[in-house]
Design an enzyme around this catalytic site. Structure first.
Site, PDB file in Angstrom:
ATOM      1  N   CYS A 353       0.797  -1.227   0.000  1.00 44.57           N
ATOM      2  CA  CYS A 353       0.000   0.000   0.000  1.00 44.57           C
ATOM      3  C   CYS A 353       0.836   1.287   0.000  1.00 44.57           C
ATOM      4  O   CYS A 353       0.478   2.248  -0.709  1.00 44.57           O
ATOM      5  CB  CYS A 353      -1.013  -0.009   1.140  1.00 44.57           C
ATOM      6  SG  CYS A 353      -0.419  -0.612   2.712  1.00 44.57           S
ATOM      7  N   ARG A 382       7.298 -11.198   5.135  1.00 44.21           N
ATOM      8  CA  ARG A 382       6.974 -10.952   6.542  1.00 44.21           C
ATOM      9  C   ARG A 382       7.699 -11.972   7.407  1.00 44.21           C
ATOM     10  O   ARG A 382       7.693 -13.173   7.102  1.00 44.21           O
ATOM     11  CB  ARG A 382       5.463 -11.028   6.775  1.00 44.21           C
ATOM     12  CG  ARG A 382       4.725  -9.950   5.992  1.00 44.21           C
ATOM     13  CD  ARG A 382       3.231  -9.980   6.204  1.00 44.21           C
ATOM     14  NE  ARG A 382       2.577  -8.972   5.381  1.00 44.21           N
ATOM     15  CZ  ARG A 382       1.265  -8.800   5.293  1.00 44.21           C
ATOM     16  NH1 ARG A 382       0.456  -9.578   5.997  1.00 44.21           N
ATOM     17  NH2 ARG A 382       0.759  -7.863   4.513  1.00 44.21           N
ATOM     18  N   GLN A 400       0.650 -11.146  -2.860  1.00 42.00           N
ATOM     19  CA  GLN A 400      -0.717 -10.697  -2.616  1.00 42.00           C
ATOM     20  C   GLN A 400      -1.364 -10.249  -3.924  1.00 42.00           C
ATOM     21  O   GLN A 400      -0.722  -9.621  -4.767  1.00 42.00           O
ATOM     22  CB  GLN A 400      -0.723  -9.514  -1.651  1.00 42.00           C
ATOM     23  CG  GLN A 400      -0.361  -9.864  -0.221  1.00 42.00           C
ATOM     24  CD  GLN A 400      -0.496  -8.653   0.682  1.00 42.00           C
ATOM     25  OE1 GLN A 400       0.012  -7.584   0.375  1.00 42.00           O
ATOM     26  NE2 GLN A 400      -1.180  -8.827   1.801  1.00 42.00           N
ATOM     27  N   ASP A 402      -3.207  -7.680  -4.621  1.00 43.14           N
ATOM     28  CA  ASP A 402      -3.433  -6.494  -3.805  1.00 43.14           C
ATOM     29  C   ASP A 402      -4.038  -5.363  -4.635  1.00 43.14           C
ATOM     30  O   ASP A 402      -3.502  -4.998  -5.689  1.00 43.14           O
ATOM     31  CB  ASP A 402      -2.085  -6.036  -3.233  1.00 43.14           C
ATOM     32  CG  ASP A 402      -2.224  -5.458  -1.834  1.00 43.14           C
ATOM     33  OD1 ASP A 402      -3.345  -5.445  -1.309  1.00 43.14           O
ATOM     34  OD2 ASP A 402      -1.203  -5.030  -1.289  1.00 43.14           O
ATOM     35  N   HIS A 404      -5.807  -1.336  -4.358  1.00 40.18           N
ATOM     36  CA  HIS A 404      -6.102  -0.142  -3.559  1.00 40.18           C
ATOM     37  C   HIS A 404      -6.964   0.773  -4.409  1.00 40.18           C
ATOM     38  O   HIS A 404      -6.598   1.124  -5.531  1.00 40.18           O
ATOM     39  CB  HIS A 404      -4.807   0.535  -3.112  1.00 40.18           C
ATOM     40  CG  HIS A 404      -4.032  -0.310  -2.142  1.00 40.18           C
ATOM     41  ND1 HIS A 404      -3.025  -1.142  -2.543  1.00 40.18           N
ATOM     42  CD2 HIS A 404      -4.164  -0.482  -0.804  1.00 40.18           C
ATOM     43  CE1 HIS A 404      -2.541  -1.788  -1.487  1.00 40.18           C
ATOM     44  NE2 HIS A 404      -3.216  -1.406  -0.423  1.00 40.18           N
ATOM     45  N   LYS A 485     -12.200  -3.327   8.964  1.00 38.93           N
ATOM     46  CA  LYS A 485     -12.198  -4.175   7.769  1.00 38.93           C
ATOM     47  C   LYS A 485     -13.338  -5.183   7.812  1.00 38.93           C
ATOM     48  O   LYS A 485     -13.835  -5.550   8.874  1.00 38.93           O
ATOM     49  CB  LYS A 485     -10.872  -4.929   7.626  1.00 38.93           C
ATOM     50  CG  LYS A 485     -10.653  -6.035   8.646  1.00 38.93           C
ATOM     51  CD  LYS A 485      -9.345  -6.778   8.398  1.00 38.93           C
ATOM     52  CE  LYS A 485      -9.137  -7.871   9.469  1.00 38.93           C
ATOM     53  NZ  LYS A 485      -7.860  -8.594   9.286  1.00 38.93           N
ATOM     54  N   HIS A 531      -8.381  -0.662   0.976  1.00 38.91           N
ATOM     55  CA  HIS A 531      -7.428  -1.754   0.774  1.00 38.91           C
ATOM     56  C   HIS A 531      -8.220  -3.022   0.501  1.00 38.91           C
ATOM     57  O   HIS A 531      -9.189  -3.317   1.200  1.00 38.91           O
ATOM     58  CB  HIS A 531      -6.577  -1.989   2.022  1.00 38.91           C
ATOM     59  CG  HIS A 531      -5.829  -0.789   2.510  1.00 38.91           C
ATOM     60  ND1 HIS A 531      -4.452  -0.709   2.478  1.00 38.91           N
ATOM     61  CD2 HIS A 531      -6.252   0.375   3.063  1.00 38.91           C
ATOM     62  CE1 HIS A 531      -4.070   0.449   3.002  1.00 38.91           C
ATOM     63  NE2 HIS A 531      -5.156   1.126   3.359  1.00 38.91           N
TER      64      HIS A 531
END
Length: 658
Positions: A353, A382, A400, A402, A404, A485, A531
């Site tokens: 992000c 991670r 991911q 991912d 946005h 979320k 997100h």
């Protein structure tokens, strides 16, 4: 003797009853064997609790969530007693209930063996048959220290009274307020058999534990910290009946067959080489095909929905994560920095992000561009502790899917509504269709931004979730530090729940990154950032689907969709011609030209879980046909080649499971 007026609550009924002073909860419920505890003013109590005037008392059944926890915590105590009877030198750690079971940690000189677990389980059965009574008593701190002087870990917990974290199970032993010890008393003599520091409550007696099984042992750091001593943890499971235990063990057996790590090896899909490191997977050619097809279909659907694809690097200067706040809130989950460029810290990125925000900020934006939907298959890293790394489902490096989305506040509600619909429909396309939604709200101890922003974001998410007509479960305090979320929880083929997609509303990062757009009135305004990870990660979703399908992927995802099996070598050229027609339709096909006999080739194809087998012998060749054999063992003979090709192509295009 005066009486006490109490209310017995059995939703939705409430019964007022006058009882004699000294009446226990057990007496109140008339010896109902299904009731194992009572809830009084919202707090769980043993059945030995003496009711007082004005109490509102609710029965707790063994098959309820609280009842199962009490059963399993009681079983943990019995296990700890058995361990100390067999291994007197063992020191006690903690023993909380967990999902479907319990564990207890012990400080012992040598790790437990499978034979040790058999002995412990046998001793537990003896204790259960004895019907020892669980008896609660309140003790002063100093008295508890005297009684438990030989238990160093219990002494540490006494010092933590009132501040113990629920994260490590310590609150099972102590809590705020009074300190309690539970004695296990002989059913006949009342003599003390064993005792433990515990907050309770417990079952009335050990005989109330109907069915249990010890599962395995493992190493575990005391209170979950690698800075502490490593103890030995024994895991067990306990259930309200022998049938329930048997069903659970059957479920575990089926889950073991579906374990993605086992199937990944058997089907030659992926591996996690020791030379690369724990939590870092490599995909083999067949696994690579499945992953590519998953990604390609997702790309197409995202393009149709108006997403724009971006790419970002794997590492960045630390200042980016200082700006985003991740170094303040997420540093423990990040790999240590690399010292480059004259002392500048660089980090492997744990999320995408912040970089997407820089793409948004790279030039001025107008309200006419919003909503702007950026999408990336972004690999992140991670640092998961070794104890929680688990195949592809909990990895240290993963990709991911991912996205946005940047939008105006006016667009936010509509965007969340369409976004959640998009997410659920795409998951259905991959074969998951049993969902509920979870709304994670602000952690009062870990958040940034104003309460007003959080309330607005939370209520907008709630409204979007409610439009889906799915069950909505609250997760108080479970949100990330920057916003609430919604997570999509999906059940697989054997009823396990997996967290899938997450959607988070964020008013904070646009402010931290000073993101703006020019409104229709010419003023500079702040966008809302949403997100969204649909799979969570490609690797984890791959593992979920692998276990959901038990390796038997639907034809559109299968790495090899068709295998041609010749009756003899003379029929190979004919099947190669059939294979060419299938490849022209985009079908992944192989012809088995090995020296194996036909029946062995069929068994190999079934073992590889290939959806379609096309067999050909002299009669098939003469008729321009094939024998059609399905993965489930069904077979059709004499099918014209063009019909067979058309059937397979349609099943693949329609994403049919065979």
């Amino acid at each position: 003797m005066s009486d006490a007026r109490v209310i017995i609550k059995r939703d939705p009924e409430r019964e007022e009853r006058l009882v004699a002073t000294g009446t226990t909860a057990a007496e109140l419920f008339g010896g109902d064997r299904s009731v194992v505890a009572a809830r009084v003013a919202g707090r769980l109590k043993d059945l030995a609790y003496v009711v007082v005037d004005g109490d509102e008392v609710e029965p707790v059944a063994m098959d309820s969530e609280d009842g199962l926890n009490i059963l399993r915590h009681s079983a943990a105590h019995v296990m700890a007693q058995a361990v100390q009877e067999l291994f007197p030198e063992a020191k006690l750690g903690i023993g909380p209930p967990i999902k479907d079971g319990f564990y207890y940690d012990f400080d012992v000189e040598t790790p437990f063996t499978p034979d040790d677990l058999k002995r412990i389980e046998k001793k537990m059965q003896e204790i259960v048959k004895q019907g020892q009574r669980f008896s609660r008593r309140v003790v002063a701190d100093d008295d508890a220290r005297t009684e438990l002087a030989a238990e160093p870990y219990k002494l540490e917990l006494i010092g933590l009274k009132g501040s113990a974290s629920s994260d490590d199970g310590a609150n099972v032993e102590v809590g705020a307020g009074e300190l309690t010890i539970y004695d296990n008393l002989d059913a006949k003599t009342g003599d003390l058999c064993w005792k433990d520091l515990c907050r309770g409550p417990h079952l009335p007696t050990t005989r109330n534990i109907p069915a249990f099984r010890l599962m395995r042992s493992a190493a575990a750091y005391w209170r979950g910290s690698e800075k502490n001593k490593q103890l030995q943890r024994i895991y067990g499971t306990a259930w309200p009946s022998k049938d329930a235990l048997k069903a659970h063990l059957s479920f575990l057996e089926e889950a073991e067959k579906r374990d993605h790590r086992k199937l990944g090896n058997e089907l030659d899909l992926f591996s996690i080489p020791e030379e690369i490191g724990s939590g870092l997977a490599v995909f083999h050619p067949k696994g690579g095909i499945i992953r590519r097809v998953m990604e390609d279909y997702s790309r197409r659907r995202h393009e149709e929905a108006g997403y724009e694809f971006v790419y970002t690097p794997h590492a960045t200067k630390g200042k980016l994560f200082e700006l985003s706040g991740h170094l303040d809130w997420y540093a423990d989950g990040m790999y240590p920095p690399m010292q480059l460029d004259e002392g500048v810290d660089y980090y492997l990125k744990p999320m995408n992000c912040p970089m997407h925000n820089l793409i948004y900020r790279a030039r001025g934006r107008s309200y006419r561009e919003l909503p702007l939907r950026l999408f990336e298959f972004g690999t992140v890293y991670r640092y998961e502790k070794s104890g929680v790394v688990h195949g592809l489902t909990r990895a240290r490096g993963f990709t991911q899917d991912d996205a946005h989305i940047y939008c105006t506040k006016e667009q936010m509600a509509g965007e969340l509504d369409s976004l959640l619909t998009f997410v659920l429909n795409l998951l259905r396309d991959y074969g998951l269709d049993d969902f509920y939604l979870e709304l994670s709200t602000k952690d009062p101890e870990k958040y940034i931004g104003s309460d007003e922003d959080w309330e607005e974001a939370t209520e907008t998410l709630r409204a979007a979730a409610e439009k889906q007509s799915l069950d909505l479960v609250m997760d108080p305090g479970g949100a990330a530090f920057y916003g609430p979320k919604i997570s999509v929880q999906a059940k697989d083929a054997i009823g396990r729940t997996w967290q899938m997609s997450t959607i988070q509303v964020d008013f904070q990062l646009p402010q931290r990154f000073d993101l703006e757009y020019q409104g229709s009135d010419g003023t500079r305004q702040r966008p809302v950032m949403i997100h969204r990870a649909l799979f969570g990660s490609i690797e984890r979703f791959f593992a979920v689907l692998l276990e959901h399908y038990a390796g038997a992927f639907p034809a559109w995802l299968a790495p090899v969709q068709v295998v041609g099996i010749p009756i003899t070598d003379a029929h190979v050229p004919y099947l190669q011609e059939v294979a060419a027609k299938l490849r022209a339709q985009g079908i992944r096909v192989e012809v088995d030209m090995s020296d194996d006999r036909m029946q062995k080739k069929i068994r190999n194809a079934q073992k590889s879980k290939i959806p379609y087998m096309l067999l050909a012998g002299d009669e098939d060749v003469s008729q321009g046909a094939v024998s059609f054999r399905y993965r489930n063992g069904e077979q059709k003979n004499g099918i014209p080649v063009d019909d067979a090709v058309a059937e397979i192509a349609k099943a693949v295009a329609d994403r049919v499971q065979v």
